[in-house]
Design a protein around this motif. Structure first.
Motif, PDB file in Angstrom:
ATOM      1  N   THR A 167       0.839  -1.212   0.000  1.00 19.94           N
ATOM      2  CA  THR A 167       0.000   0.000   0.000  1.00 19.94           C
ATOM      3  C   THR A 167       0.865   1.248   0.000  1.00 19.94           C
ATOM      4  OG1 THR A 167      -1.763  -1.150   1.200  1.00 19.94           O
ATOM      5  CG2 THR A 167      -1.789   1.256   1.245  1.00 19.94           C
ATOM      6  N   ILE A 168       1.890   1.256   0.843  1.00 17.02           N
ATOM      7  CA  ILE A 168       2.817   2.398   0.879  1.00 17.02           C
ATOM      8  C   ILE A 168       3.538   2.537  -0.459  1.00 17.02           C
ATOM      9  CG2 ILE A 168       4.918   3.289   1.959  1.00 17.02           C
ATOM     10  CD1 ILE A 168       3.984   1.906   4.558  1.00 17.02           C
ATOM     11  N   ALA A 169       3.973   1.403  -1.027  1.00 18.30           N
ATOM     12  CA  ALA A 169       4.682   1.450  -2.306  1.00 18.30           C
ATOM     13  C   ALA A 169       3.786   2.025  -3.407  1.00 18.30           C
ATOM     14  CB  ALA A 169       5.151   0.044  -2.696  1.00 18.30           C
ATOM     15  N   GLY A 170       2.503   1.656  -3.420  1.00 17.08           N
ATOM     16  CA  GLY A 170       1.589   2.198  -4.422  1.00 17.08           C
ATOM     17  C   GLY A 170       1.413   3.697  -4.289  1.00 17.08           C
ATOM     18  N   ASN A 171       1.263   4.167  -3.049  1.00 16.42           N
ATOM     19  CA  ASN A 171       1.136   5.614  -2.823  1.00 16.42           C
ATOM     20  C   ASN A 171       2.404   6.354  -3.224  1.00 16.42           C
ATOM     21  OD1 ASN A 171      -1.528   5.711  -1.757  1.00 16.42           O
ATOM     22  ND2 ASN A 171      -0.783   4.889   0.173  1.00 16.42           N
ATOM     23  N   VAL A 172       3.565   5.776  -2.889  1.00 16.37           N
ATOM     24  CA  VAL A 172       4.835   6.410  -3.244  1.00 16.37           C
ATOM     25  C   VAL A 172       5.001   6.471  -4.759  1.00 16.37           C
ATOM     26  CG1 VAL A 172       7.348   6.125  -3.154  1.00 16.37           C
ATOM     27  CG2 VAL A 172       5.983   5.836  -1.080  1.00 16.37           C
ATOM     28  N   ALA A 173       4.617   5.397  -5.454  1.00 20.36           N
ATOM     29  CA  ALA A 173       4.751   5.368  -6.912  1.00 20.36           C
ATOM     30  C   ALA A 173       3.929   6.485  -7.559  1.00 20.36           C
ATOM     31  CB  ALA A 173       4.321   4.006  -7.453  1.00 20.36           C
ATOM     32  N   ILE A 174       2.672   6.632  -7.128  1.00 19.62           N
ATOM     33  CA  ILE A 174       1.813   7.647  -7.738  1.00 19.62           C
ATOM     34  C   ILE A 174       2.261   9.054  -7.350  1.00 19.62           C
ATOM     35  CG2 ILE A 174      -0.544   8.551  -7.820  1.00 19.62           C
ATOM     36  CD1 ILE A 174      -1.529   5.673  -7.458  1.00 19.62           C
ATOM     37  N   MET A 175       2.462   9.282  -6.049  1.00 22.53           N
ATOM     38  CA  MET A 175       2.838  10.620  -5.594  1.00 22.53           C
ATOM     39  C   MET A 175       4.247  10.987  -6.061  1.00 22.53           C
ATOM     40  SD  MET A 175       0.210  11.775  -4.233  1.00 22.53           S
ATOM     41  CE  MET A 175       0.976  13.301  -3.703  1.00 22.53           C
ATOM     42  N   GLY A 176       5.156  10.005  -6.052  1.00 21.75           N
ATOM     43  CA  GLY A 176       6.518  10.281  -6.504  1.00 21.75           C
ATOM     44  C   GLY A 176       6.558  10.697  -7.961  1.00 21.75           C
ATOM     45  N   CYS A 177       5.814   9.987  -8.803  1.00 18.75           N
ATOM     46  CA  CYS A 177       5.782  10.344 -10.228  1.00 18.75           C
ATOM     47  C   CYS A 177       5.106  11.692 -10.436  1.00 18.75           C
ATOM     48  CB  CYS A 177       5.076   9.258 -11.021  1.00 18.75           C
ATOM     49  SG  CYS A 177       6.035   7.724 -11.168  1.00 18.75           S
ATOM     50  N   ALA A 178       4.076  11.985  -9.639  1.00 22.41           N
ATOM     51  CA  ALA A 178       3.402  13.278  -9.766  1.00 22.41           C
ATOM     52  C   ALA A 178       4.338  14.420  -9.394  1.00 22.41           C
ATOM     53  CB  ALA A 178       2.156  13.306  -8.888  1.00 22.41           C
ATOM     54  N   VAL A 179       5.080  14.261  -8.300  1.00 19.68           N
ATOM     55  CA  VAL A 179       6.021  15.302  -7.873  1.00 19.68           C
ATOM     56  C   VAL A 179       7.148  15.452  -8.889  1.00 19.68           C
ATOM     57  CG1 VAL A 179       7.719  15.922  -6.112  1.00 19.68           C
ATOM     58  CG2 VAL A 179       5.480  15.048  -5.428  1.00 19.68           C
ATOM     59  N   ALA A 180       7.667  14.304  -9.371  1.00 20.92           N
ATOM     60  CA  ALA A 180       8.742  14.360 -10.362  1.00 20.92           C
ATOM     61  C   ALA A 180       8.276  15.047 -11.642  1.00 20.92           C
ATOM     62  CB  ALA A 180       9.239  12.945 -10.667  1.00 20.92           C
ATOM     63  N   THR A 181       7.053  14.762 -12.059  1.00 22.28           N
ATOM     64  CA  THR A 181       6.516  15.407 -13.259  1.00 22.28           C
ATOM     65  C   THR A 181       6.415  16.916 -13.078  1.00 22.28           C
ATOM     66  OG1 THR A 181       5.256  13.408 -13.797  1.00 22.28           O
ATOM     67  CG2 THR A 181       4.550  15.447 -14.837  1.00 22.28           C
ATOM     68  N   ALA A 182       6.054  17.343 -11.872  1.00 21.18           N
ATOM     69  CA  ALA A 182       5.873  18.775 -11.618  1.00 21.18           C
ATOM     70  C   ALA A 182       7.204  19.521 -11.564  1.00 21.18           C
ATOM     71  CB  ALA A 182       5.100  18.977 -10.317  1.00 21.18           C
ATOM     72  N   PHE A 183       8.252  18.888 -11.056  1.00 21.00           N
ATOM     73  CA  PHE A 183       9.488  19.618 -10.780  1.00 21.00           C
ATOM     74  C   PHE A 183      10.622  19.322 -11.757  1.00 21.00           C
ATOM     75  CE2 PHE A 183       7.321  19.781  -6.664  1.00 21.00           C
ATOM     76  CZ  PHE A 183       7.456  21.130  -6.361  1.00 21.00           C
ATOM     77  N   LEU A 184      10.561  18.225 -12.476  1.00 27.25           N
ATOM     78  CA  LEU A 184      11.615  17.932 -13.436  1.00 27.25           C
ATOM     79  C   LEU A 184      11.344  18.639 -14.757  1.00 27.25           C
ATOM     80  CD1 LEU A 184      12.216  14.093 -12.877  1.00 27.25           C
ATOM     81  CD2 LEU A 184      13.564  16.019 -12.014  1.00 27.25           C
ATOM     82  N   ASP A 185      12.400  18.912 -15.488  1.00 24.28           N
ATOM     83  CA  ASP A 185      12.286  19.589 -16.787  1.00 24.28           C
ATOM     84  C   ASP A 185      12.007  18.536 -17.861  1.00 24.28           C
ATOM     85  OD1 ASP A 185      12.316  21.402 -18.808  1.00 24.28           O
ATOM     86  OD2 ASP A 185      14.507  21.580 -18.900  1.00 24.28           O
ATOM     87  N   LEU A 186      10.718  18.188 -18.000  1.00 25.84           N
ATOM     88  CA  LEU A 186      10.306  17.147 -18.935  1.00 25.84           C
ATOM     89  C   LEU A 186       9.378  17.733 -19.993  1.00 25.84           C
ATOM     90  CD1 LEU A 186       9.438  14.320 -16.365  1.00 25.84           C
ATOM     91  CD2 LEU A 186      11.564  14.583 -17.644  1.00 25.84           C
ATOM     92  N   SER A 187       9.393  17.121 -21.159  1.00 26.29           N
ATOM     93  CA  SER A 187       8.428  17.507 -22.192  1.00 26.29           C
ATOM     94  C   SER A 187       7.045  17.006 -21.795  1.00 26.29           C
ATOM     95  CB  SER A 187       8.840  16.909 -23.540  1.00 26.29           C
ATOM     96  OG  SER A 187       8.732  15.491 -23.503  1.00 26.29           O
ATOM     97  N   ALA A 188       6.042  17.460 -22.547  1.00 27.86           N
ATOM     98  CA  ALA A 188       4.671  17.047 -22.239  1.00 27.86           C
ATOM     99  C   ALA A 188       4.521  15.536 -22.347  1.00 27.86           C
ATOM    100  CB  ALA A 188       3.689  17.753 -23.178  1.00 27.86           C
ATOM    101  N   VAL A 189       5.107  14.959 -23.401  1.00 29.67           N
ATOM    102  CA  VAL A 189       4.991  13.508 -23.592  1.00 29.67           C
ATOM    103  C   VAL A 189       5.751  12.771 -22.493  1.00 29.67           C
ATOM    104  CG1 VAL A 189       5.579  11.587 -25.111  1.00 29.67           C
ATOM    105  CG2 VAL A 189       4.632  13.689 -26.074  1.00 29.67           C
ATOM    106  N   GLN A 190       6.948  13.250 -22.149  1.00 30.98           N
ATOM    107  CA  GLN A 190       7.735  12.591 -21.096  1.00 30.98           C
ATOM    108  C   GLN A 190       7.043  12.686 -19.742  1.00 30.98           C
ATOM    109  OE1 GLN A 190      11.378  14.805 -21.624  1.00 30.98           O
ATOM    110  NE2 GLN A 190      12.377  13.113 -22.716  1.00 30.98           N
ATOM    111  N   GLY A 191       6.481  13.860 -19.423  1.00 32.70           N
ATOM    112  CA  GLY A 191       5.779  14.016 -18.154  1.00 32.70           C
ATOM    113  C   GLY A 191       4.545  13.140 -18.072  1.00 32.70           C
TER     114      GLY A 191
END
Length: 206
Positions: free
Chosen positions: A131-155
């Motif tokens: 359960t913790i791993a699932g939450n970390v996967a979703i929230m981690g990817c969301a935070v990374a998408t917001a703060f990393l310099d990614l293109s629209a497709v990459q994000g």
């Protein structure tokens, strides 16, 4: 029959059949199943039609490679298989969820609901970990998408990957804790499978 005609007939069958499937669903709801059985039946028939259309286009790709190569964009037939398959998959899984829910409610009316059997402490720990791993996967990817310099497709790809991984973790967590009902399993497959299909389309077309 050319590719455009096949797609046209597929769309006509998929959406033109909606009134008929709605009528069948209404007739099914008149019995003891109620709304869930009626809506589930209609959605299931809609999904099977979509899967049939996807299979028809896939047969065209397999049997007429020269016609596919002659198209302006040879990826179009594969994209239409994905479109029809998405409608079909969502319809089948969504209808299955509703039918399973209606079946469970009917069983609950016939017999008293029983508490699920307790699971071992080790399984509880594994369930909590996933359960913790699932939450970390979703929230981690969301935070990374917001703060990393990614293109629209990459994000979008990163975010969709997090959702797919999260659904897989939640599936295992529910199973470990003995809480994986048919409805929960189908919902997780529906959500995770939908995002996985979108992810595959992004990687193929992007």
């Amino acid at each position: 029959m050319g590719f455009e005609q096949q797609v046209g007939w597929g769309l006509a069958a998929l959406f033109g059949g909606l009134p008929l499937w709605a009528l069948v669903g209404w007739l099914a709801s008149r019995g003891q199943g109620g709304f869930e059985s009626g809506a589930g039946t209609a959605l299931l028939l809609f999904g099977l039609t979509g899967l049939g259309a996807a299979g028809w286009v896939a047969w065209f790709i397999h049997g007429h490679p020269e016609a596919v190569a002659a198209l302006e964009d040879p990826r179009q037939p594969y994209a239409m298989v994905g479109v029809f398959g998405a409608f079909g998959g969502f319809g089948v899984l969504g209808g299955s969820v509703l039918l399973a829910s209606g079946s469970r409610q009917r069983r609950a009316r016939l017999e008293r609901a029983r508490e699920p059997a307790p699971v071992s402490a080790e399984r509880e720990r594994w369930g909590s970990s996933f359960t913790i791993a699932g939450n970390v996967a979703i929230m981690g990817c969301a935070v990374a998408t917001a703060f990393l310099d990614l293109s629209a497709v990459q994000g979008t790809t990163l975010m969709f990957s997090g959702v797919v991984a999260g659904c897989a973790c939640f599936f295992v967590a529910f199973a470990c804790k003995g809480l994986l009902s048919l409805e929960a399993a189908l919902i997780l497959i529906l959500v995770g499978g939908g995002f996985a299909l979108a992810l595959a389309a992004l990687r193929y077309l992007g």
